[in-house]
Motif scaffolding. Structure first.
Motif: not given
Length: 291
Positions: A227-233, A238-242, A251-259
């Motif tokens: 996720y850190s390499k996606l546009d916008g980090g 992009v991370a939120q749609l992924s 106020g920060q989006y935290v992905p759950v699914r493992a890279v």
């Protein structure tokens, strides 16, 4: 082997050597029906709640009563969502992905009429048939986030096109193999009627499924990206749609699914289907019905 080859040649010869009386028949018409998608975001083979309307234009040319060529253009919409899965299905339900897309298809097919078919003929005015051919289709999956729909392919939600990624962006125009079955019917002309052309009409219904060579009709088929390499980090769109399972924390989006974990099933390509009701007009130089 020679016996089977000989039988195949005989069958093909019979298909092309049928009654030539209507060899100049051709049809032009329209179809209207429903479209379906089968892929990572479907729960069953047919999900009626996600069926969408489709429409198309059809051209047929008859070589003989058994065999005809068909060219057609179809347009419809498809969609899928993990919400349709059962709550207890675990990861598939909590993954929370969804999409919608159009399908624009141009197709060339061969139809084999199981019974001889001649429009307006008293004895051969209906026939079940099977068909196959080749198609070119265009699609463009979109995902919704906070009320806005985004085109997903350019975003690379699985890291397509990033440095170090083995995944290239998928093409939005590809080839598929259509196959299916249907039934066609034409009205019989009364013997006392002289209005020949009024009876050169056909109605029918068909079911077509398209085998694709594409696992991204729904934009889902690979793995979760870094996720850190996606546009916008990790806090970007992009991370939120992924990863739609992530949460907003302070106020920060935290992905759950493992890279690197599977985002979809990489072993099964997606498919789409058409259900169509047709009406076509037959054009014939000689309007004789007596064959």
């Amino acid at each position: 082997m020679r016996k089977n080859l000989g039988l195949f040649i005989i069958v093909i010869a019979l298909m092309f050597s049928g009654n030539k009386a209507n060899s100049q028949d051709w049809e032009l018409g329209v179809s209207l029906g429903a479209s379906e998608y089968l892929g990572d975001l479907t729960y069953s083979h047919v999900t009626w709640s996600e069926s969408k309307f489709n429409l198309g234009g059809i051209y047929r040319y008859y070589f003989n009563p058994r065999l005809n060529f068909k060219a057609a253009v179809f347009y419809g919409n498809i969609e899928g969502s993990d919400v349709n899965k059962e709550v207890g299905s675990g990861g598939a339900y909590t993954r929370n992905l969804s999409f919608k897309s159009h399908i624009l298809e141009g197709t060339a097919q061969v139809e084999f009429n199981i019974l001889p078919y001649i429009t307006g003929n008293k004895l051969r005015n209906w026939a079940p048939y099977v068909f196959t051919g080749i198609s070119v289709y265009n699609f463009n999956p979109k995902g919704e986030l906070n009320g806005t729909w985004y085109e997903l392919q350019p975003l690379g939600t699985e890291g397509q096109g990033l440095a170090g990624s083995t995944q290239a962006p998928y093409d939005l125009t590809q080839i598929s193999i259509p196959y299916g079955f249907g039934i066609k019917y034409s009205f019989k002309r009364p013997t006392n009627s002289s209005a020949l052309n009024l009876y050169l009409w056909n109605i029918g219904v068909f079911v077509q499924q398209n085998k694709t060579f594409n696992d991204h009709l729904d934009d889902v088929g690979g793995t979760y990206p870094d996720y850190s390499k996606l546009d916008g980090g990790t806090n970007g769109i992009v991370a939120q749609l992924s990863d739609r399972q992530g949460e907003m924390i302070n106020g920060q989006y935290v992905p759950v699914r493992a890279v690197g974990s599977n985002r979809g099933n990489p072993d099964a390509d997606d498919m789409y289907m058409w259900l169509g009701f047709t009406i076509t007009k037959t054009f014939r130089k000689n309007t004789c019905f007596c064959f």
